[in-house]
Write a protein that holds these residues in place. Structure first.
Motif, mmCIF file in Angstrom:
data_model
loop_
_atom_site.group_PDB
_atom_site.id
_atom_site.type_symbol
_atom_site.label_atom_id
_atom_site.label_comp_id
_atom_site.label_asym_id
_atom_site.label_seq_id
_atom_site.Cartn_x
_atom_site.Cartn_y
_atom_site.Cartn_z
ATOM 1 N N THR A 148 27.296 -24.889 -20.940
ATOM 2 C CA THR A 148 26.641 -26.200 -20.962
ATOM 3 C C THR A 148 26.321 -26.677 -22.373
ATOM 4 O OG1 THR A 148 24.479 -25.137 -20.641
ATOM 5 C CG2 THR A 148 25.649 -25.892 -18.674
ATOM 6 N N GLN A 189 15.120 -23.838 -22.604
ATOM 7 C CA GLN A 189 15.420 -25.267 -22.483
ATOM 8 C C GLN A 189 16.839 -25.490 -21.975
ATOM 9 O OE1 GLN A 189 14.889 -27.537 -26.088
ATOM 10 N NE2 GLN A 189 16.275 -29.149 -25.404
ATOM 11 N N LEU A 190 17.796 -24.762 -22.536
ATOM 12 C CA LEU A 190 19.197 -24.951 -22.158
ATOM 13 C C LEU A 190 19.463 -24.480 -20.719
ATOM 14 C CD1 LEU A 190 20.965 -23.878 -25.480
ATOM 15 C CD2 LEU A 190 20.702 -26.190 -24.557
ATOM 16 N N THR A 240 17.236 -24.442 -18.320
ATOM 17 C CA THR A 240 16.583 -25.429 -17.451
ATOM 18 C C THR A 240 17.426 -26.688 -17.328
ATOM 19 O OG1 THR A 240 14.400 -24.596 -18.111
ATOM 20 C CG2 THR A 240 14.481 -26.772 -17.084
ATOM 21 N N ASP A 241 18.029 -27.126 -18.418
ATOM 22 C CA ASP A 241 18.870 -28.324 -18.377
ATOM 23 C C ASP A 241 20.136 -28.116 -17.549
ATOM 24 O OD1 ASP A 241 17.033 -29.596 -19.926
ATOM 25 O OD2 ASP A 241 18.162 -29.496 -21.794
ATOM 26 N N HIS A 265 15.917 -33.821 -13.237
ATOM 27 C CA HIS A 265 14.854 -33.342 -14.118
ATOM 28 C C HIS A 265 15.443 -32.534 -15.270
ATOM 29 C CE1 HIS A 265 10.821 -32.000 -15.228
ATOM 30 N NE2 HIS A 265 11.338 -30.785 -15.375
ATOM 31 N N GLN A 266 14.971 -32.819 -16.462
ATOM 32 C CA GLN A 266 15.402 -32.105 -17.648
ATOM 33 C C GLN A 266 14.212 -31.386 -18.289
ATOM 34 O OE1 GLN A 266 18.877 -32.100 -17.364
ATOM 35 N NE2 GLN A 266 18.998 -32.514 -19.540
ATOM 36 N N TYR A 267 14.502 -30.562 -19.244
ATOM 37 C CA TYR A 267 13.449 -29.822 -19.942
ATOM 38 C C TYR A 267 12.484 -30.800 -20.614
ATOM 39 C CZ TYR A 267 11.241 -26.319 -22.897
ATOM 40 O OH TYR A 267 10.331 -25.487 -23.508
ATOM 41 N N GLU A 304 11.872 -34.857 -19.134
ATOM 42 C CA GLU A 304 12.824 -35.953 -19.262
ATOM 43 C C GLU A 304 13.765 -35.970 -18.055
ATOM 44 O OE1 GLU A 304 14.825 -35.509 -22.942
ATOM 45 O OE2 GLU A 304 13.015 -35.586 -24.163
ATOM 46 N N HIS A 305 14.539 -37.057 -17.943
ATOM 47 C CA HIS A 305 15.491 -37.192 -16.842
ATOM 48 C C HIS A 305 16.839 -37.646 -17.388
ATOM 49 C CE1 HIS A 305 11.619 -37.308 -14.762
ATOM 50 N NE2 HIS A 305 12.257 -36.837 -13.714
ATOM 51 N N LYS A 364 23.111 -37.002 -13.830
ATOM 52 C CA LYS A 364 24.003 -35.849 -13.688
ATOM 53 C C LYS A 364 24.790 -35.913 -12.381
ATOM 54 C CE LYS A 364 22.139 -32.736 -16.966
ATOM 55 N NZ LYS A 364 22.418 -31.391 -17.501
#
Length: 382
Positions: free
Chosen positions: A89, A110-111, A113-114, A181-183, A186-187, A190
């Motif tokens: 990713t 973070q990565l 989770t993203d 949902h992002q780390y 944020e959104h 996808k």
């Protein structure tokens, strides 16, 4: 029996906790213990479903599942899998991803989770297919008859499971993936990622499950012959040993079990970051938990628990269905792991209680029939 089945789990627990203490003192020791309990509580339904498959395999392949399978589960899914996801990713080399995991825990978390939307879509589709194939199948024993009877009639329609799964994927991709949902809260959009990952999960199930089913079907004639031999042995008073799956059939069933375990572990791996973002601590904790899940699977098989409590498998599959839906929902919304775990435990507990009630009812009916037969044999007069 307990020590024979869980002996390796006890040994791995002791070794894992010692390594955790040496690695990060008492803090790491406590985190590994917490993660182990988390993995066991989240994966009990996994053990029940695994047992339903494993009981068809011979003792050699059961040992392979408990040894080689554990290495795949611990090192593959709990340690290497998150690194591979980060590498793909984030467009990093595997070595850079490993370096990030060991030296920059926050960025690594973070990565991972993203990448959750893709992971959730893949695992959600694979698990949903398992549930749908079960619920649409015609079964002699029905736990929730008002649900299972009408759905078993729909199951006569070709490819109904695939159609329902694709509809669910399409709906979730637009309902949840558009604002995934992002780390950091944020959104991001996808939709295409979720669609591709979901289709990949669906294809994986069809390939692995299809191969397993193919070899099972080839053994049907042998099983029918085996049943005839069993009846003949019963009449003659001889002991009859059931033939278990071996060779190619057992290999593909083993492969199916590993993919199934991988799908179950997705939520555990992602949820573990709520406890710690250290990949070594996560691998130790989830690895210990995975070992107990495997030992519990073998214990259920050797004790014949699924044969005695016929609704347990139903409860586990309903838990799988709930987990597949929750995975798709988590593409956009955060759901605490405790909710996932409690739903699964509650469904299995209810199915276990229903099985006990069924056994008591059948026993009472059997005693009533015996009493009626005895009364009919008593002379009615002089």
């Amino acid at each position: 029996m307990i020590f024979k089945t869980f002996g390796w789990s006890f040994a791995v627990t002791a070794a894992g906790l010692v390594v955790a203490f040496l690695y990060g003192s008492w803090e790491a020791f406590g985190l590994v213990a917490i993660l182990s309990i988390l993995e066991i509580s989240l994966s009990f339904d996994n053990a029940v479903v695994n047992a339903g498959v494993l009981k068809k395999m011979n003792e050699f392949w059961q040992k392979i599942f408990l040894t080689v399978g554990v290495l795949i589960a611990v090192f593959g899914m709990r340690l290497i899998f998150p690194v591979v996801i980060v590498s793909i990713t984030a467009s990093l080399s595997p070595w850079d991803a490993v370096d990030l995991a060991l030296n920059n825990h926050d960025k690594y978390e973070q990565l991972v989770t993203d990448a959750h939307p893709a992971i959730a879509a893949f695992g959600g589709m694979f698990l949903m297919m398992i549930f749908l194939e079960f619920i649409f199948d015609e079964r002699e024993d029905k736990w929730l008859g008002f649900i299972e009877r009408p759905l078993s009639r729909f199951g006569r329609i070709d490819a109904i499971s695939v159609c329902v799964a694709l509809i669910a994927l399409l709906g979730s991709s637009f309902l949840f993936a558009e604002h995934a949902h992002q780390y950091g809260g944020e959104h991001a959009d996808k939709v295409s990622t979720v669609l591709l990952a979901g289709i990949a999960g669906l294809i994986t199930y069809l390939v692995v499950g299809g191969l397993s089913g193919h070899f099972e079907d080839k053994l049907e004639e042998e099983e029918e012959h085996e049943h005839e031999l069993e009846e003949e042995a019963a009449r003659s008073g001889k002991k009859f040993e059931t033939v278990k799956l071996a060779g190619k059939a057992a290999f593909f069933m083993f492969l199916y079990l590993e993919v199934l375990d991988a799908s179950f572990s997705f939520d555990g791996v992602i949820g573990a970051f709520a406890v710690s973002n250290d990949p070594i601590v996560i691998a130790l904790g989830l690895g210990i938990g995975a070992m107990y899940v495997r030992s519990l699977t073998v214990y259920l098989v050797r004790q014949g628990t699924l044969d005695d409590y016929v609704y347990l498998e139903h409860g586990a599959h309903y838990a799988i269905g709930a987990l597949s839906v929750l995975l798709l929902v988590t593409i956009r919304y955060e759901i605490p792991e405790v909710v996932t775990g409690l739903i699964g435990v509650a469904l299995i507990a209810l199915s276990f209680w229903s099985s006990i009630r069924r056994n008591k009812r059948l026993a009472a009916e059997g005693e009533g029939d015996d009493a009626e037969e005895s009364r009919s044999e008593v002379p009615s007069g002089v």
